[in-house]
Structure formats: C-alpha cells, structure tokens
Design a protein around this motif. Structure first.
Motif, PDB file in Angstrom:
ATOM      1  N   GLU A   1      -4.931 -14.389   3.592  1.00 47.11           N
ATOM      2  CA  GLU A   1      -4.920 -14.213   2.025  1.00 47.11           C
ATOM      3  C   GLU A   1      -5.360 -13.326   1.794  1.00 47.11           C
ATOM      4  N   MET A   2      -5.649 -12.159   3.298  1.00 49.36           N
ATOM      5  CA  MET A   2      -6.079 -10.830   3.339  1.00 49.36           C
ATOM      6  C   MET A   2      -5.824 -10.359   4.167  1.00 49.36           C
ATOM      7  N   VAL A   3      -5.258  -9.599   4.127  1.00 46.05           N
ATOM      8  CA  VAL A   3      -4.744  -7.815   5.454  1.00 46.05           C
ATOM      9  C   VAL A   3      -5.622  -6.787   5.312  1.00 46.05           C
ATOM     10  N   ILE A   4      -6.557  -6.026   6.045  1.00 43.45           N
ATOM     11  CA  ILE A   4      -7.862  -5.684   6.002  1.00 43.45           C
ATOM     12  C   ILE A   4      -7.347  -4.342   7.271  1.00 43.45           C
ATOM     13  N   ILE A   5      -6.890  -3.270   6.874  1.00 44.08           N
ATOM     14  CA  ILE A   5      -7.203  -2.279   7.507  1.00 44.08           C
ATOM     15  C   ILE A   5      -7.210  -1.045   7.391  1.00 44.08           C
ATOM     16  N   GLY A   6      -8.080  -0.044   8.418  1.00 43.87           N
ATOM     17  CA  GLY A   6      -8.911   1.439   7.849  1.00 43.87           C
ATOM     18  C   GLY A   6      -7.738   2.652   8.074  1.00 43.87           C
ATOM     19  N   SER A   7      -8.052   3.143   7.382  1.00 41.84           N
ATOM     20  CA  SER A   7      -7.231   4.606   7.199  1.00 41.84           C
ATOM     21  C   SER A   7      -8.251   6.004   6.800  1.00 41.84           C
ATOM     22  N   PRO A   8      -8.109   6.749   7.698  1.00 43.59           N
ATOM     23  CA  PRO A   8      -7.909   6.456   9.030  1.00 43.59           C
ATOM     24  C   PRO A   8      -8.419   5.199   9.179  1.00 43.59           C
TER      25      PRO A   8
ATOM     26  N   ASN B   1       4.686  -4.888   0.209  1.00 38.72           N
ATOM     27  CA  ASN B   1       5.588  -6.305  -0.410  1.00 38.72           C
ATOM     28  C   ASN B   1       5.770  -7.993   1.142  1.00 38.72           C
ATOM     29  N   THR B   2       5.330  -7.225   2.088  1.00 37.95           N
ATOM     30  CA  THR B   2       5.340  -8.578   3.218  1.00 37.95           C
ATOM     31  C   THR B   2       4.035  -9.526   2.643  1.00 37.95           C
ATOM     32  N   SER B   3       3.433  -8.714   2.649  1.00 36.72           N
ATOM     33  CA  SER B   3       2.102  -9.394   3.225  1.00 36.72           C
ATOM     34  C   SER B   3       1.365 -10.355   1.150  1.00 36.72           C
ATOM     35  N   PRO B   4       1.496 -11.599   1.822  1.00 29.88           N
ATOM     36  CA  PRO B   4       1.439 -12.702   1.169  1.00 29.88           C
ATOM     37  C   PRO B   4      -0.008 -13.063   0.262  1.00 29.88           C
ATOM     38  N   GLY B   5      -0.545 -12.262   0.872  1.00 25.22           N
ATOM     39  CA  GLY B   5      -2.094 -11.870   0.560  1.00 25.22           C
ATOM     40  C   GLY B   5      -2.743 -10.604   0.163  1.00 25.22           C
ATOM     41  N   ILE B   6      -4.017 -10.484  -0.231  1.00 31.77           N
ATOM     42  CA  ILE B   6      -4.287  -8.892  -1.191  1.00 31.77           C
ATOM     43  C   ILE B   6      -4.159  -7.966   0.339  1.00 31.77           C
ATOM     44  N   VAL B   7      -4.318  -6.675   0.467  1.00 31.28           N
ATOM     45  CA  VAL B   7      -4.203  -5.921   0.873  1.00 31.28           C
ATOM     46  C   VAL B   7      -5.705  -5.240   0.973  1.00 31.28           C
ATOM     47  N   VAL B   8      -6.008  -4.873   1.710  1.00 32.80           N
ATOM     48  CA  VAL B   8      -7.374  -4.146   1.794  1.00 32.80           C
ATOM     49  C   VAL B   8      -7.183  -2.267   2.610  1.00 32.80           C
ATOM     50  N   VAL B   9      -7.526  -1.374   1.959  1.00 31.62           N
ATOM     51  CA  VAL B   9      -7.542  -0.049   2.937  1.00 31.62           C
ATOM     52  C   VAL B   9      -8.616   0.180   2.469  1.00 31.62           C
ATOM     53  N   ASP B  10      -9.395   0.326   3.857  1.00 26.80           N
ATOM     54  CA  ASP B  10     -11.310   1.004   4.129  1.00 26.80           C
ATOM     55  C   ASP B  10     -10.600   2.583   4.050  1.00 26.80           C
ATOM     56  N   GLU B  11     -11.057   3.427   3.160  1.00 26.24           N
ATOM     57  CA  GLU B  11     -10.470   4.622   3.100  1.00 26.24           C
ATOM     58  C   GLU B  11     -12.452   5.645   3.329  1.00 26.24           C
ATOM     59  N   SER B  12     -13.008   4.905   4.420  1.00 23.56           N
ATOM     60  CA  SER B  12     -14.190   5.615   4.473  1.00 23.56           C
ATOM     61  C   SER B  12     -13.861   7.205   4.843  1.00 23.56           C
TER      62      SER B  12
ATOM     63  N   PRO C   1      -0.837  -4.224  -7.638  1.00 25.66           N
ATOM     64  CA  PRO C   1      -2.045  -4.801  -7.812  1.00 25.66           C
ATOM     65  C   PRO C   1      -2.376  -6.288  -6.688  1.00 25.66           C
ATOM     66  N   ARG C   2      -1.881  -6.304  -5.741  1.00 26.95           N
ATOM     67  CA  ARG C   2      -2.815  -7.370  -4.640  1.00 26.95           C
ATOM     68  C   ARG C   2      -3.569  -5.594  -3.775  1.00 26.95           C
ATOM     69  N   LEU C   3      -3.572  -4.568  -4.077  1.00 28.69           N
ATOM     70  CA  LEU C   3      -3.979  -3.392  -2.934  1.00 28.69           C
ATOM     71  C   LEU C   3      -5.410  -2.421  -3.647  1.00 28.69           C
ATOM     72  N   VAL C   4      -6.871  -3.392  -2.856  1.00 26.73           N
ATOM     73  CA  VAL C   4      -8.126  -2.621  -2.655  1.00 26.73           C
ATOM     74  C   VAL C   4      -7.565  -1.608  -1.899  1.00 26.73           C
ATOM     75  N   ILE C   5      -8.902  -0.572  -2.767  1.00 25.26           N
ATOM     76  CA  ILE C   5      -9.310   0.224  -2.142  1.00 25.26           C
ATOM     77  C   ILE C   5     -10.662   0.668  -1.651  1.00 25.26           C
ATOM     78  N   LEU C   6     -11.237   0.971  -0.756  1.00 26.15           N
ATOM     79  CA  LEU C   6     -12.546   0.738  -0.228  1.00 26.15           C
ATOM     80  C   LEU C   6     -12.420   2.430   0.185  1.00 26.15           C
ATOM     81  N   ARG C   7     -13.894   2.528  -1.157  1.00 29.78           N
ATOM     82  CA  ARG C   7     -14.233   3.768  -0.688  1.00 29.78           C
ATOM     83  C   ARG C   7     -16.141   4.169  -0.406  1.00 29.78           C
ATOM     84  N   THR C   8     -16.761   5.165   0.277  1.00 31.29           N
ATOM     85  CA  THR C   8     -18.282   4.939  -0.105  1.00 31.29           C
ATOM     86  C   THR C   8     -18.240   6.923  -0.120  1.00 31.29           C
ATOM     87  N   PHE C   9     -19.773   6.574  -0.359  1.00 33.71           N
ATOM     88  CA  PHE C   9     -20.765   8.169  -0.477  1.00 33.71           C
ATOM     89  C   PHE C   9     -21.051   8.599   0.480  1.00 33.71           C
ATOM     90  N   SER C  10     -20.874   7.376   1.429  1.00 33.11           N
ATOM     91  CA  SER C  10     -22.165   7.920   3.053  1.00 33.11           C
ATOM     92  C   SER C  10     -22.030   8.752   3.812  1.00 33.11           C
TER      93      SER C  10
END
Length: 356
Positions: free
Chosen positions: A152-159, A177-188, A205-214
C-alpha cells in the motif's frame, strides 16, 4: 523524517540518557540537529510579530498564512499542502488515511527514525528491502517487491537516514510508475542535497513529499512540518487533523522562516562545507571508511564495532549514533555534522582512537 523528541533512538547500545544527565560540555553529534541557532534577524522578527497578536485567541483551524506561503514557495496550489506538528505526525495521519485493513509499508534497510513506532500505532507491517553494499537504493528490488507484495505504501528518505544517499529522479519516476501504492519521499534533509522532488507532486497523484522546519531551518523546538501531495489526499489528511492543532506561535515562526528563508542559506552552505571537510579528514585515517553523504550526517564504518566506538567517543564527551543494531552496519556509527569547533573535537578524538 527528522527524529522527533518522543521517538529518539538510544545514543548507543550501552547508554540511555537520564533526565539532566548530559552536561553542556558534551558534544552532541547524535540527533541530526542543526548546531547553529536561528539567525538573530529571524528571532527578532518572530518576537516583533508575536507582540502584535492577541494571545487570548485560539489558533486558526488551519494555518492559512503558512499554507499560502508554502504553496508559493513550492510553486503549487494551496490545496496540495498540509501543515502539521512535525513530519512524524503527518506520516501518522497519512497512514491512518491509507490504512484499511492489513497494510504493508516497503522501506529501504537500514532505516533510522520513528517509522516502526508509528506503524505499530496503525497496525501496519514494515517490509525492508536491503540497500546495496555501497549503501545506495536498490531500485530494481524496491520495484519488484512492491509489485509482488502489492504494498500500500513505499517510504524512502532523500537524503536517506542514516546513509545520506539520494534517489535519482528517473528512479523515483520508475518507482511511481511501478508501485501500486502511495510513494512517500521524506525530504527532511533536502536542503543539504540541493535536490527536491516537489515539482513532481502535480504530475503524480500518488506521490507524497514530507518536509520539516526542524533541521535546516533550526525550528526543532517549535514542532512544525508539512507535506505536499494531491489535492484529494491532502483533503483527506486535513479532515483527520484536529482543528487548531498548530499553535499560533508555531505558525507564526513558520511564516517568518518562509518569508526570510534566504537568511538560512549561509548556515546551510556552512554545514555542507563542514560535511565535506569531515568526510575528507576521516578518509585519511587508518581503519576509518566514511560513506559519502548528501545530508547533515554520514555513516562511518571502522575497524571497531559501532558499540565500541560509541563508548570510546563517549569517554571523550562526544555522542554519536550507534548503528550496530543493523546487520549490515555492525561496524558503523552515524555522526551528525556539528559546528566547526565540534567537528574539530570529533576528528581529534577519531585520530586519537585510530592512530594506534
């Protein structure tokens, strides 16, 4: 995602901090924190604006000022943006939205951070895909496993944390284009790599970018982060969030940080420069093999176990992160890049330990 104060891993396998135990003289290179304080001009502007606000009023249901600024900063519509109390909370909300029965999350291994704790809260299973021997993403295996397991989901950090590697845009597109689920890229830590996938959010539309102010922006004490995704998914996540969950002062600090973003540039470039200096110095030491990184930290492999090296550094009042709990990193630590003087102390300690 950036490590949250409630989901921190132990400094080493031989030590757990007790309240008040760590003195001011200890050099902390174990939490990927920004060693520099927020620039004085930004602090002054936060305080100036804070003085003009009515403190007796509850926060806005949604921090519209922050959302609008982030939309402009990332060249997307406000309906692509969700603001939350740090990237960890946002990931939890995302999982709650996506989870419908048994959920499997595919991640590269090794991975450091609070994901395992968050996954347990939503009854999700984490499936690890080993990285290459050089600690790079194994994209073919990620893709084949995602398809075979229908995750349902793939999560990677980049970096990525802890390796500091980044994913090529062509590889991310292949994964999307391959994964059937949501792809999350943690861009902290993306500011230190000068690389982001945010422009792809409008197209995928299945891409999620995570960001932080920390981290790069140094607002770890304010607990604020955001994500970028499709309007539909953003709406569903916002519906799960309690109205007014972002404090007025946190929202104001985020607004100022965005408005004065250029003031952070010198600090970011200084940390990148220090990262390269530390890497070069470690490479010259016998028995020490640092791994190239695009973040504000790096993996360092040595002739000692991670536990042994953590203890030896701790005896010299330096804290680093022990990676020996990961099968492929039994002889490794993760060291955060500190201020120049802190890095000097770390390098001197490493030289002393490995000079014999």
């Amino acid at each position: 995602m950036a490590e949250s104060p409630n989901n921190r891993h132990p400094v080493s396998a031989t030590h757990r901090e007790q309240p008040g135990e760590v003195s001011a003289t200890v050099i902390r290179l174990d939490k990927n924190e920004n060693p520099f304080d927020v620039p004085r001009a930004i602090k002054d502007e936060i305080l100036r604006r804070l003085a003009t606000l009515p403190w007796s009023r509850f926060p806005e249901p949604r921090p519209e000022g922050v959302v609008e600024r982030l939309a402009a900063f990332n060249h997307c519509g406000p309906d692509h943006v969700v603001v939350g109390n740090g990237s960890s909370q946002l990931l939890q909300l995302l999982l709650e939205v996506v989870t419908d029965g048994p959920t499997r999350i595919l991640v590269p291994e090794p991975t450091v951070g609070p994901l395992s704790s968050i996954a347990q809260m939503v009854n999700a299973d984490i499936v690890g895909v080993p990285m290459t021997e050089a600690l790079q993403f194994n994209v073919p295996k990620l893709c084949s496993r995602a398809v075979a397991m229908k995750v349902e989901m793939v999560i990677i950090g980049s970096p990525h944390d802890p390796t500091g590697c980044v994913m090529a845009e062509s590889d991310l597109v292949t994964l999307l284009n391959t994964s059937p689920g949501i792809v999350v890229v943690d861009e902290s830590y993306y500011e230190f790599a000068h690389k982001t996938f945010a422009p792809l959010v409008v197209k995928y539309p299945r891409l999620v970018i995570l960001r932080t102010f920390s981290i790069a922006l140094g607002l770890a004490g304010w607990r604020i982060g955001y994500l970028l995704t499709s309007p539909d998914l953003a709406r569903r996540i916002n519906e799960r969030m309690l109205p007014g969950s972002i404090s007025t002062v946190s929202a104001l600090a985020a607004e100022v940080a965005i408005d004065m973003h250029d003031h952070f540039r010198a600090q970011i470039e200084k940390l990148v420069s220090e990262r390269e200096r530390v890497y070069s110095a470690l490479r010259r030491m016998n028995g020490v093999k640092p791994v190239p990184s695009h973040a504000n930290f790096m993996v360092v492999r040595t002739d000692l176990t991670g536990r042994q090296l953590c203890q030896l550094l701790r005896e010299r009042n330096i804290l680093v992160h022990d990676l020996s709990g990961h099968p492929t990193l039994t002889n490794a630590i993760r060291v955060s890049i500190g201020a120049p003087q802190e890095n000097d102390h770390f390098l001197a300690a490493m030289e002393e330990i490995f000079s014999g």
